[in-house]
Design a protein around this motif. Structure first.
Motif, PDB file in Angstrom:
ATOM      1  N   SER A  69      -9.312  27.139 -30.498  1.00 22.28           N
ATOM      2  CA  SER A  69      -8.448  26.167 -29.840  1.00 22.28           C
ATOM      3  C   SER A  69      -7.297  26.912 -29.161  1.00 22.28           C
ATOM      4  N   LYS A  70      -6.685  26.252 -28.196  1.00 21.56           N
ATOM      5  CA  LYS A  70      -5.544  26.873 -27.504  1.00 21.56           C
ATOM      6  C   LYS A  70      -4.393  27.129 -28.472  1.00 21.56           C
ATOM      7  N   SER A  71      -4.195  26.246 -29.449  1.00 21.13           N
ATOM      8  CA  SER A  71      -3.101  26.463 -30.401  1.00 21.13           C
ATOM      9  C   SER A  71      -3.412  27.649 -31.317  1.00 21.13           C
ATOM     10  N   ARG A  72      -4.647  27.778 -31.760  1.00 23.90           N
ATOM     11  CA  ARG A  72      -5.001  28.929 -32.598  1.00 23.90           C
ATOM     12  C   ARG A  72      -4.909  30.220 -31.791  1.00 23.90           C
ATOM     13  N   SER A  74      -2.914  30.792 -29.329  1.00 21.40           N
ATOM     14  CA  SER A  74      -1.492  31.072 -29.161  1.00 21.40           C
ATOM     15  C   SER A  74      -0.937  31.772 -30.406  1.00 21.40           C
ATOM     16  N   HIS A  75      -1.343  31.316 -31.576  1.00 21.01           N
ATOM     17  CA  HIS A  75      -0.922  31.939 -32.838  1.00 21.01           C
ATOM     18  C   HIS A  75      -1.431  33.381 -32.929  1.00 21.01           C
TER      19      HIS A  75
END
Length: 158
Positions: A69-72, A74-75
């Protein structure tokens, strides 16, 4: 037969596939983390960036490539940035977009990790298959839509 349920053989194969996939993933994750301090996703990010022109990719494309995912992503990028392996650069043609760029330190981390990772992948997968089984696996992966295009420059994968 009711097609709403898997039959007994389909269920056995499906569950075996899930166990095998989980086992290989967990072993590769543990091996990379213990040996090189990288997660499998981080290794994938470094490998994909290393194969790109100018060692850079748009963040949204990188998320699709490493299947997170884009959030993962980013992390993971934040961790790689903190360790000096990747840097983010703003896209001049899209104010909302960013590039992920592989640094020299990131390229070196990949060079160090790649041989051990390749050896472990071979021992967990390829060394256990006959040439005929490998051909069969290639066809299965292709039929299920999982065949990657490969490195854009034609270099061997990592």
């Amino acid at each position: 037969m009711d097609k709403a349920w898997l039959d007994a053989e389909e269920q056995r194969v499906w569950r075996g596939f899930l166990r095998m996939n989980s086992s290989i993933y967990e072993e590769l994750e543990r091996d990379l983390r213990d040996r090189d301090g990288l997660t499998l996703t981080e290794y994938g990010i470094l490998a994909h960036l290393s194969e790109m022109p100018d060692r850079r990719m748009r963040m949204r494309d990188l998320a699709d490539t490493v299947i997170v995912s884009k959030s993962r992503l980013s992390h993971q990028i934040a961790r790689l940035e903190r360790d000096g392996h990747v840097r983010r650069e703003a896209c001049t043609d899209d104010r909302r977009g960013f590039w992920a760029v592989l640094t020299e330190a990131g390229a070196e981390a990949l060079r160090v990790a790649a041989p051990g990772h390749a050896t472990r992948v071979r021992s967990l997968v390829f060394d256990r298959l006959t040439p005929e089984q490998l051909d069969g696996l290639r066809e299965i992966v292709r039929a299920l839509g999982g065949t990657p295009e490969g490195p854009p420059d034609g270099s061997p994968g990592r």
